[in-house]
Design a protein around this motif. Structure first.
Motif, PDB file in Angstrom:
ATOM      1  N   THR A  62       0.840  -1.192   0.000  1.00 15.51           N
ATOM      2  CA  THR A  62       0.000   0.000   0.000  1.00 15.51           C
ATOM      3  C   THR A  62       0.877   1.244   0.000  1.00 15.51           C
ATOM      4  O   THR A  62       2.058   1.177   0.343  1.00 15.51           O
ATOM      5  CB  THR A  62      -0.948   0.017   1.221  1.00 15.51           C
ATOM      6  OG1 THR A  62      -1.885   1.088   1.082  1.00 15.51           O
ATOM      7  CG2 THR A  62      -0.193   0.168   2.525  1.00 15.51           C
ATOM      8  N   TRP A  87       5.832  -2.886   9.622  1.00 11.77           N
ATOM      9  CA  TRP A  87       4.496  -2.404   9.276  1.00 11.77           C
ATOM     10  C   TRP A  87       3.476  -3.463   9.624  1.00 11.77           C
ATOM     11  O   TRP A  87       3.687  -4.652   9.384  1.00 11.77           O
ATOM     12  CB  TRP A  87       4.414  -2.091   7.791  1.00 11.77           C
ATOM     13  CG  TRP A  87       3.079  -1.583   7.341  1.00 11.77           C
ATOM     14  CD1 TRP A  87       2.571  -0.340   7.529  1.00 11.77           C
ATOM     15  CD2 TRP A  87       2.082  -2.303   6.620  1.00 11.77           C
ATOM     16  NE1 TRP A  87       1.329  -0.250   6.968  1.00 11.77           N
ATOM     17  CE2 TRP A  87       0.987  -1.438   6.407  1.00 11.77           C
ATOM     18  CE3 TRP A  87       2.008  -3.608   6.135  1.00 11.77           C
ATOM     19  CZ2 TRP A  87      -0.158  -1.822   5.732  1.00 11.77           C
ATOM     20  CZ3 TRP A  87       0.855  -4.006   5.460  1.00 11.77           C
ATOM     21  CH2 TRP A  87      -0.200  -3.114   5.255  1.00 11.77           C
ATOM     22  N   THR A  88       2.376  -3.017  10.188  1.00  7.38           N
ATOM     23  CA  THR A  88       1.242  -3.902  10.417  1.00  7.38           C
ATOM     24  C   THR A  88       0.019  -3.211   9.856  1.00  7.38           C
ATOM     25  O   THR A  88      -0.189  -2.012  10.075  1.00  7.38           O
ATOM     26  CB  THR A  88       1.030  -4.201  11.911  1.00  7.38           C
ATOM     27  OG1 THR A  88       0.893  -2.976  12.619  1.00  7.38           O
ATOM     28  CG2 THR A  88       2.198  -4.982  12.484  1.00  7.38           C
ATOM     29  N   ALA A  89      -0.780  -3.944   9.107  1.00  2.69           N
ATOM     30  CA  ALA A  89      -2.017  -3.385   8.554  1.00  2.69           C
ATOM     31  C   ALA A  89      -2.950  -3.076   9.704  1.00  2.69           C
ATOM     32  O   ALA A  89      -3.020  -3.806  10.676  1.00  2.69           O
ATOM     33  CB  ALA A  89      -2.652  -4.376   7.595  1.00  2.69           C
ATOM     34  N   ALA A 123       4.202   0.721   2.187  1.00  2.00           N
ATOM     35  CA  ALA A 123       4.420  -0.563   2.861  1.00  2.00           C
ATOM     36  C   ALA A 123       4.768  -1.608   1.816  1.00  2.00           C
ATOM     37  O   ALA A 123       4.157  -1.660   0.747  1.00  2.00           O
ATOM     38  CB  ALA A 123       3.178  -0.980   3.638  1.00  2.00           C
ATOM     39  N   GLN A 124       5.774  -2.426   2.132  1.00  2.00           N
ATOM     40  CA  GLN A 124       6.218  -3.493   1.245  1.00  2.00           C
ATOM     41  C   GLN A 124       6.444  -4.776   2.033  1.00  2.00           C
ATOM     42  O   GLN A 124       6.837  -4.721   3.201  1.00  2.00           O
ATOM     43  CB  GLN A 124       7.553  -3.135   0.585  1.00  2.00           C
ATOM     44  CG  GLN A 124       7.525  -1.950  -0.317  1.00  2.00           C
ATOM     45  CD  GLN A 124       8.831  -1.831  -1.058  1.00  2.00           C
ATOM     46  OE1 GLN A 124       8.892  -2.142  -2.216  1.00  2.00           O
ATOM     47  NE2 GLN A 124       9.874  -1.395  -0.390  1.00  2.00           N
ATOM     48  N   ARG A 125       6.229  -5.889   1.364  1.00  2.00           N
ATOM     49  CA  ARG A 125       6.580  -7.195   1.927  1.00  2.00           C
ATOM     50  C   ARG A 125       7.888  -7.629   1.277  1.00  2.00           C
ATOM     51  O   ARG A 125       7.983  -7.707   0.057  1.00  2.00           O
ATOM     52  CB  ARG A 125       5.498  -8.226   1.654  1.00  2.00           C
ATOM     53  CG  ARG A 125       5.926  -9.636   2.113  1.00  2.00           C
ATOM     54  CD  ARG A 125       4.769 -10.572   2.193  1.00  2.00           C
ATOM     55  NE  ARG A 125       3.931 -10.111   3.308  1.00  2.00           N
ATOM     56  CZ  ARG A 125       2.607 -10.143   3.297  1.00  2.00           C
ATOM     57  NH1 ARG A 125       1.952 -10.618   2.258  1.00  2.00           N
ATOM     58  NH2 ARG A 125       1.915  -9.705   4.333  1.00  2.00           N
ATOM     59  N   THR A 144       3.875   7.216   3.011  1.00  2.00           N
ATOM     60  CA  THR A 144       4.293   5.949   3.598  1.00  2.00           C
ATOM     61  C   THR A 144       3.976   4.844   2.596  1.00  2.00           C
ATOM     62  O   THR A 144       2.849   4.756   2.104  1.00  2.00           O
ATOM     63  CB  THR A 144       3.576   5.672   4.934  1.00  2.00           C
ATOM     64  OG1 THR A 144       3.900   6.720   5.850  1.00  2.00           O
ATOM     65  CG2 THR A 144       4.022   4.333   5.517  1.00  2.00           C
ATOM     66  N   ASP A 173       7.220  -7.359   6.677  1.00  2.00           N
ATOM     67  CA  ASP A 173       6.481  -6.233   6.115  1.00  2.00           C
ATOM     68  C   ASP A 173       7.064  -4.963   6.716  1.00  2.00           C
ATOM     69  O   ASP A 173       7.151  -4.830   7.947  1.00  2.00           O
ATOM     70  CB  ASP A 173       4.991  -6.329   6.451  1.00  2.00           C
ATOM     71  CG  ASP A 173       4.308  -7.508   5.765  1.00  2.00           C
ATOM     72  OD1 ASP A 173       4.878  -8.047   4.789  1.00  2.00           O
ATOM     73  OD2 ASP A 173       3.204  -7.878   6.195  1.00  2.00           O
ATOM     74  N   LEU A 174       7.472  -4.045   5.841  1.00  2.73           N
ATOM     75  CA  LEU A 174       8.118  -2.818   6.291  1.00  2.73           C
ATOM     76  C   LEU A 174       7.372  -1.588   5.781  1.00  2.73           C
ATOM     77  O   LEU A 174       6.895  -1.568   4.643  1.00  2.73           O
ATOM     78  CB  LEU A 174       9.560  -2.745   5.783  1.00  2.73           C
ATOM     79  CG  LEU A 174      10.520  -3.796   6.309  1.00  2.73           C
ATOM     80  CD1 LEU A 174      11.877  -3.652   5.631  1.00  2.73           C
ATOM     81  CD2 LEU A 174      10.662  -3.674   7.826  1.00  2.73           C
ATOM     82  N   ALA A 175       7.303  -0.576   6.618  1.00  7.06           N
ATOM     83  CA  ALA A 175       6.768   0.727   6.232  1.00  7.06           C
ATOM     84  C   ALA A 175       7.942   1.652   5.965  1.00  7.06           C
ATOM     85  O   ALA A 175       8.844   1.781   6.798  1.00  7.06           O
ATOM     86  CB  ALA A 175       5.900   1.298   7.341  1.00  7.06           C
ATOM     87  N   HIS A 176       7.927   2.268   4.802  1.00  8.09           N
ATOM     88  CA  HIS A 176       8.944   3.246   4.411  1.00  8.09           C
ATOM     89  C   HIS A 176       8.269   4.616   4.457  1.00  8.09           C
ATOM     90  O   HIS A 176       7.429   4.918   3.604  1.00  8.09           O
ATOM     91  CB  HIS A 176       9.450   2.973   2.997  1.00  8.09           C
ATOM     92  CG  HIS A 176      10.177   1.678   2.860  1.00  8.09           C
ATOM     93  ND1 HIS A 176       9.549   0.457   2.906  1.00  8.09           N
ATOM     94  CD2 HIS A 176      11.486   1.429   2.684  1.00  8.09           C
ATOM     95  CE1 HIS A 176      10.454  -0.503   2.763  1.00  8.09           C
ATOM     96  NE2 HIS A 176      11.626   0.067   2.621  1.00  8.09           N
TER      97      HIS A 176
END
Length: 119
Positions: free
Chosen positions: A70, A116-118, A82-84, A80, A95-98
């Motif tokens: 996302t 990152w967590t949804a 988010a990538q897996r 922001t 899963d990381l949030a950039h």
């Protein structure tokens, strides 16, 4: 989801993510402004030389694939993404949030990477 599935994502962020995924350090480094700050894995990297060294290390350290999850625009300058990541690093999947901050010219001035967590 690929980055193409994230409409509106600023060009420099898209270029950075593609370059980093492709281990293209010069292209990734070129996305940053003159005084960038990157926070990753509990460490802060300040300035172009420190960020380039961080890019060189992280590009060579592990092999992985990245899938965009996302992207959220907070305003014109803050995004922001988010990538897996799946690869040969400890744990194998994360899963990381950039969190990106851009300057008036669209260059990356800040990047903070965290789990990152949804939700």
């Amino acid at each position: 989801m690929t980055l193409d599935g994230l409409p509106g994502l600023p060009a420099r962020i898209r270029t950075y993510l593609d370059a980093h995924r492709g281990h293209d350090v010069p292209a990734a480094a070129g996305c940053f402004g003159p005084a960038p700050v990157v926070v990753d894995d509990g460490r802060t990297h300040r300035g172009r030389d420190a960020v380039r060294a961080w890019l060189e290390r992280t590009s060579a350290e592990y092999t992985y694939t990245a899938t965009a999850l996302t992207a959220v625009s907070h305003d014109d300058r803050r995004w922001t993404v988010a990538q897996r990541l799946e690869g040969d690093f400890p744990g194998g999947t994360v899963d990381l949030a950039h969190a990106f901050t851009l300057d008036d010219e669209g260059r990356i001035t800040g990047l903070s990477i965290a789990p990152w967590t949804a939700g």
